[in-house]
Design a protein around this motif. Structure first.
Motif, PDB file in Angstrom:
ATOM      1  N   ALA A  88      14.276  29.798   2.607  1.00 26.71           N
ATOM      2  CA  ALA A  88      13.445  29.372   1.468  1.00 26.71           C
ATOM      3  C   ALA A  88      12.514  30.478   1.007  1.00 26.71           C
ATOM      4  CB  ALA A  88      12.640  28.129   1.849  1.00 26.71           C
ATOM      5  N   ASP A  89      12.842  31.730   1.327  1.00 25.14           N
ATOM      6  CA  ASP A  89      11.985  32.860   0.960  1.00 25.14           C
ATOM      7  C   ASP A  89      12.471  33.565  -0.296  1.00 25.14           C
ATOM      8  OD1 ASP A  89      14.291  33.804   2.146  1.00 25.14           O
ATOM      9  OD2 ASP A  89      13.269  35.369   3.307  1.00 25.14           O
ATOM     10  N   ARG A  90      13.250  32.886  -1.081  1.00 24.75           N
ATOM     11  CA  ARG A  90      13.703  33.427  -2.367  1.00 24.75           C
ATOM     12  C   ARG A  90      13.465  32.363  -3.428  1.00 24.75           C
ATOM     13  NH1 ARG A  90      17.746  31.318   0.511  1.00 24.75           N
ATOM     14  NH2 ARG A  90      19.460  30.213  -0.518  1.00 24.75           N
ATOM     15  N   PRO A  91      13.167  32.768  -4.653  1.00 25.26           N
ATOM     16  CA  PRO A  91      12.817  31.779  -5.679  1.00 25.26           C
ATOM     17  C   PRO A  91      13.979  30.874  -6.029  1.00 25.26           C
ATOM     18  CG  PRO A  91      13.045  33.962  -6.641  1.00 25.26           C
ATOM     19  CD  PRO A  91      13.111  34.144  -5.154  1.00 25.26           C
ATOM     20  N   ASP A  92      13.646  29.652  -6.393  1.00 20.63           N
ATOM     21  CA  ASP A  92      14.630  28.655  -6.778  1.00 20.63           C
ATOM     22  C   ASP A  92      14.658  28.577  -8.308  1.00 20.63           C
ATOM     23  OD1 ASP A  92      16.296  26.425  -6.957  1.00 20.63           O
ATOM     24  OD2 ASP A  92      14.608  25.041  -6.799  1.00 20.63           O
ATOM     25  N   GLY A  93      15.410  29.468  -8.915  1.00 24.96           N
ATOM     26  CA  GLY A  93      15.495  29.490 -10.370  1.00 24.96           C
ATOM     27  C   GLY A  93      14.147  29.767 -10.997  1.00 24.96           C
ATOM     28  N   LYS A  94      13.711  28.877 -11.874  1.00 23.81           N
ATOM     29  CA  LYS A  94      12.446  29.049 -12.576  1.00 23.81           C
ATOM     30  C   LYS A  94      11.288  28.337 -11.877  1.00 23.81           C
ATOM     31  CE  LYS A  94      14.753  29.394 -17.082  1.00 23.81           C
ATOM     32  NZ  LYS A  94      14.856  28.821 -18.451  1.00 23.81           N
ATOM     33  N   ASN A  95      11.580  27.588 -10.823  1.00 27.72           N
ATOM     34  CA  ASN A  95      10.540  26.820 -10.149  1.00 27.72           C
ATOM     35  C   ASN A  95       9.620  27.740  -9.361  1.00 27.72           C
ATOM     36  OD1 ASN A  95      11.608  24.366 -11.092  1.00 27.72           O
ATOM     37  ND2 ASN A  95      13.089  24.311  -9.424  1.00 27.72           N
ATOM     38  N   GLU A  96       8.334  27.703  -9.666  1.00 28.03           N
ATOM     39  CA  GLU A  96       7.407  28.669  -9.093  1.00 28.03           C
ATOM     40  C   GLU A  96       6.227  28.015  -8.373  1.00 28.03           C
ATOM     41  OE1 GLU A  96       4.933  29.331 -13.282  1.00 28.03           O
ATOM     42  OE2 GLU A  96       6.184  30.931 -12.483  1.00 28.03           O
ATOM     43  N   HIS A  97       6.236  26.683  -8.286  1.00 25.89           N
ATOM     44  CA  HIS A  97       5.091  25.983  -7.716  1.00 25.89           C
ATOM     45  C   HIS A  97       4.846  26.422  -6.266  1.00 25.89           C
ATOM     46  CE1 HIS A  97       2.673  22.432  -6.389  1.00 25.89           C
ATOM     47  NE2 HIS A  97       2.216  22.512  -7.625  1.00 25.89           N
ATOM     48  N   GLY A  98       5.911  26.522  -5.483  1.00 29.65           N
ATOM     49  CA  GLY A  98       5.758  26.935  -4.089  1.00 29.65           C
ATOM     50  C   GLY A  98       5.216  28.348  -3.959  1.00 29.65           C
ATOM     51  N   THR A  99       5.685  29.242  -4.812  1.00 34.66           N
ATOM     52  CA  THR A  99       5.198  30.618  -4.814  1.00 34.66           C
ATOM     53  C   THR A  99       3.713  30.665  -5.139  1.00 34.66           C
ATOM     54  OG1 THR A  99       7.378  31.449  -5.476  1.00 34.66           O
ATOM     55  CG2 THR A  99       5.482  32.890  -5.881  1.00 34.66           C
ATOM     56  N   ALA A 100       3.308  29.854  -6.116  1.00 36.34           N
ATOM     57  CA  ALA A 100       1.895  29.809  -6.501  1.00 36.34           C
ATOM     58  C   ALA A 100       1.028  29.333  -5.334  1.00 36.34           C
ATOM     59  CB  ALA A 100       1.716  28.884  -7.703  1.00 36.34           C
ATOM     60  N   MET A 101       1.446  28.267  -4.659  1.00 29.65           N
ATOM     61  CA  MET A 101       0.655  27.744  -3.546  1.00 29.65           C
ATOM     62  C   MET A 101       0.569  28.768  -2.410  1.00 29.65           C
ATOM     63  SD  MET A 101      -0.267  24.935  -4.802  1.00 29.65           S
ATOM     64  CE  MET A 101      -0.051  25.678  -6.433  1.00 29.65           C
ATOM     65  N   ALA A 102       1.697  29.410  -2.123  1.00 30.07           N
ATOM     66  CA  ALA A 102       1.711  30.419  -1.054  1.00 30.07           C
ATOM     67  C   ALA A 102       0.748  31.556  -1.365  1.00 30.07           C
ATOM     68  CB  ALA A 102       3.132  30.951  -0.873  1.00 30.07           C
ATOM     69  N   SER A 103       0.669  31.952  -2.639  1.00 26.79           N
ATOM     70  CA  SER A 103      -0.200  33.076  -3.004  1.00 26.79           C
ATOM     71  C   SER A 103      -1.675  32.719  -2.875  1.00 26.79           C
ATOM     72  CB  SER A 103       0.101  33.542  -4.435  1.00 26.79           C
ATOM     73  OG  SER A 103      -0.345  32.598  -5.400  1.00 26.79           O
ATOM     74  N   LEU A 104      -2.032  31.456  -3.131  1.00 25.91           N
ATOM     75  CA  LEU A 104      -3.427  31.041  -2.978  1.00 25.91           C
ATOM     76  C   LEU A 104      -3.824  30.977  -1.515  1.00 25.91           C
ATOM     77  CD1 LEU A 104      -3.660  28.180  -5.639  1.00 25.91           C
ATOM     78  CD2 LEU A 104      -4.392  30.565  -5.857  1.00 25.91           C
ATOM     79  N   ILE A 105      -2.842  30.765  -0.657  1.00 21.30           N
ATOM     80  CA  ILE A 105      -3.111  30.691   0.778  1.00 21.30           C
ATOM     81  C   ILE A 105      -3.097  32.083   1.402  1.00 21.30           C
ATOM     82  CG2 ILE A 105      -2.283  29.825   3.005  1.00 21.30           C
ATOM     83  CD1 ILE A 105      -1.032  27.460   1.377  1.00 21.30           C
ATOM     84  N   GLY A 233      -9.850  23.647  -8.478  1.00 22.20           N
ATOM     85  CA  GLY A 233      -8.554  23.234  -8.999  1.00 22.20           C
ATOM     86  C   GLY A 233      -8.384  23.434 -10.495  1.00 22.20           C
ATOM     87  N   LEU A 234      -9.334  24.095 -11.146  1.00 21.77           N
ATOM     88  CA  LEU A 234      -9.230  24.321 -12.591  1.00 21.77           C
ATOM     89  C   LEU A 234      -9.220  25.810 -12.916  1.00 21.77           C
ATOM     90  CD1 LEU A 234     -10.192  21.291 -12.552  1.00 21.77           C
ATOM     91  CD2 LEU A 234     -11.200  21.777 -14.779  1.00 21.77           C
ATOM     92  N   HIS A 235      -8.338  26.175 -13.873  1.00 22.24           N
ATOM     93  CA  HIS A 235      -8.195  27.569 -14.298  1.00 22.24           C
ATOM     94  C   HIS A 235      -7.937  28.473 -13.082  1.00 22.24           C
ATOM     95  CE1 HIS A 235     -10.511  25.636 -17.569  1.00 22.24           C
ATOM     96  NE2 HIS A 235      -9.690  26.334 -18.335  1.00 22.24           N
ATOM     97  N   ILE A 236      -6.908  28.107 -12.350  1.00 20.49           N
ATOM     98  CA  ILE A 236      -6.581  28.824 -11.115  1.00 20.49           C
ATOM     99  C   ILE A 236      -5.471  29.831 -11.370  1.00 20.49           C
ATOM    100  CG2 ILE A 236      -5.856  28.606  -8.719  1.00 20.49           C
ATOM    101  CD1 ILE A 236      -8.583  27.312  -9.369  1.00 20.49           C
ATOM    102  N   ARG A 237      -5.752  31.084 -11.084  1.00 16.57           N
ATOM    103  CA  ARG A 237      -4.783  32.162 -11.231  1.00 16.57           C
ATOM    104  C   ARG A 237      -3.983  32.287  -9.937  1.00 16.57           C
ATOM    105  NH1 ARG A 237      -2.627  34.175 -15.403  1.00 16.57           N
ATOM    106  NH2 ARG A 237      -4.614  34.666 -16.425  1.00 16.57           N
ATOM    107  N   SER A 238      -2.654  32.313 -10.061  1.00 17.97           N
ATOM    108  CA  SER A 238      -1.803  32.423  -8.867  1.00 17.97           C
ATOM    109  C   SER A 238      -0.525  33.177  -9.212  1.00 17.97           C
ATOM    110  CB  SER A 238      -1.472  31.024  -8.331  1.00 17.97           C
ATOM    111  OG  SER A 238      -0.855  30.232  -9.329  1.00 17.97           O
ATOM    112  N   ALA A 239       0.288  33.462  -8.216  1.00 19.15           N
ATOM    113  CA  ALA A 239       1.533  34.203  -8.421  1.00 19.15           C
ATOM    114  C   ALA A 239       2.571  33.312  -9.089  1.00 19.15           C
ATOM    115  CB  ALA A 239       2.061  34.713  -7.085  1.00 19.15           C
ATOM    116  N   GLY A 240       3.444  33.931  -9.895  1.00 16.46           N
ATOM    117  CA  GLY A 240       4.490  33.203 -10.589  1.00 16.46           C
ATOM    118  C   GLY A 240       5.857  33.766 -10.270  1.00 16.46           C
ATOM    119  N   VAL A 241       6.872  33.226 -10.944  1.00 17.14           N
ATOM    120  CA  VAL A 241       8.253  33.676 -10.755  1.00 17.14           C
ATOM    121  C   VAL A 241       8.808  34.227 -12.063  1.00 17.14           C
ATOM    122  CG1 VAL A 241      10.613  32.923 -10.242  1.00 17.14           C
ATOM    123  CG2 VAL A 241       8.718  32.120  -8.822  1.00 17.14           C
TER     124      VAL A 241
END
Length: 435
Positions: A88-105, A233-241
């Protein structure tokens, strides 16, 4: 028997034209970091002098994570995708929610000294990505949660909401995680509703709501007696795909920050239990002046917004092993085993298995055959010798003393509710838009 589940990410994103790489005008990398206002609010530079989350694995049950993102590279373990069985360490198409959460952590930025891009609150923690489908389909987080526990996670981030009831398998998985001293953190949801959402409302899970830059509760943050903590939880900058960075609102992001804060604490206090880690977060949480002195947890504020620096440095007794979380019952402990017990718990999610039903039916048929033979033998003897003195003769009717009337297994379909919308960072939104 299977049940229809609806899992939905509880964070919305918007491409903020002038603020993203790949758009015109292009934002500078230091601008991306500057837009991470939660880090300034937390006093992250001072926090990282005490703990960076080193040595702690945080599982992210979500979309698969892009482990090649420059702000995450090296901090993402292979994990497992429950979508295709691979890593699960590669992006799933355009879905980026997991990547965003991982970057905030556990984002570490990039460039000289990691000064560019997105940085997480626990930049030295490791991410165990556990890929699931957050769309509308038959889905359960029971097996992914057990996988996270069995592969070393000490914290599990669940930034999604489940529109349904907790299945027996999911309850057993939550208990399994607790039995193995794993802290579970979940987003409360973005519909401004008092209807409890799972897994955040499951007993033993740390439910998180969202606050804005003024540390006021976001109006779309779900609320109720189960809310424990708040985080940005507002205006949160995170990593995308699709684009390197994204901007979002949602309790998803809030949960990720609480998971990161828990990683900082588990790194510094490795001997504390999951409940005692939650206790430090609760005991050091902040409240607006007008909330002080009120009974806690408050349905909207819980115990307050997290203050990682104080949680790391305050002199707080360890307290009970469960902290603010409910005690794990003995029955729950027995139900949370691994191996065959886990398989039985998973089967219970779908009612009785086919083998069990066949076995019950076979047993009932066998019993009826034996009863019929006995009745025929008694009747034959009665025909020869007549009934004994004083007896009325004849067998008991159905349902009489000693009889067995089999009952069909009770159905347990989930009561589905309409999908709650996510939220985009237009300010102020009049309603929470979709994911």
């Amino acid at each position: 028997m299977s049940f229809t589940r609806t899992l939905r990410a509880v964070g919305g994103a918007v491409v903020a034209g002038a603020l993203l790489f790949g758009t015109a005008p292009v934002a500078s990398a230091d601008q991306i970091r500057h837009e991470q206002w939660p880090l300034r609010s937390f006093g992250a530079d001072d926090v990282w002098k005490v703990s960076t989350g080193k040595g702690v694995i945080v599982a992210v049950i979500d979309d698969p994570v892009d482990g090649s993102h420059p702000d995450l590279k090296g901090n993402v373990l292979p994990g497992k995708s429950f979508l295709d069985g691979g890593t699960a360490d590669r992006p799933d198409g355009k879905n980026e929610h997991g990547t965003a959460m991982a970057s905030l952590i556990a984002g570490h930025g990039h460039g000289p000294g990691g000064s560019d891009g997105v940085k997480g609150l626990a930049p030295d923690a490791k991410i165990l990505p556990v890929g699931i489908d957050l769309g509308d389909k038959e889905e359960s987080y029971a097996e992914p949660l057990r996988y996270a526990v069995d592969h070393g996670a000490k914290i599990v981030n669940m930034s999604f909401e489940d529109f349904g009831d907790t299945s027996p398998a999911e309850k057993a998985a939550v208990d399994y995680a607790r039995k193995h001293d794993v802290l579970m953190v979940a987003a409360s949801g973005n519909s401004g509703s008092s209807i409890p959402r799972l897994p955040s409302a499951a007993p033993g899970v740390l439910a998180v709501g969202a606050v804005d830059i003024d540390l006021k509760v976001w109006k779309f943050s779900n609320y109720g007696s189960y809310i424990k903590l708040l985080a940005p939880g507002l205006h949160i900058r995170s990593a995308g795909v699709e684009t390197p960075y994204r901007l979002a609102n949602g309790t998803s992001d809030s949960a990720a920050y609480v998971s990161a804060a828990a990683a900082l604490l588990r790194s510094k206090f490795p001997d504390l239990t999951a409940g005692q880690i939650a206790n430090r977060l609760v005991k050091t949480a902040g409240l607006p002046d007008d909330m002080k002195g009120k009974k806690l947890p408050d349905p909207h504020y819980g115990y307050g917004f997290i203050r990682p620096s104080k949680a790391l440095t305050a002199n707080i007794p360890a307290g009970s092993k469960n902290g603010p979380l409910p005690a794990l019952s003995e029955d729950s402990s027995k139900a949370s085993g691994s191996g065959k017990d886990a398989e039985k718990a998973t089967q219970s999610d779908a009612g009785m298995s086919t083998g069990v039903v066949i076995g019950i039916v076979g047993g009932v048929v066998g019993l009826l055959v034996v009863v019929l033979i006995i009745v025929l033998v008694v009747k034959k003897k009665s025909g020869r010798n007549g009934p004994p003195p004083g007896s009325s003769g004849g067998p008991s009717g159905p349902g009489g003393p000693g009889s067995f009337v089999p009952q069909p297994p009770a159905p347990g379909p989930y009561q589905q509710q309409p999908s709650a919308p996510g939220a985009y960072p237009q300010a102020p939104p009049t309603h929470p838009p979709g994911r």
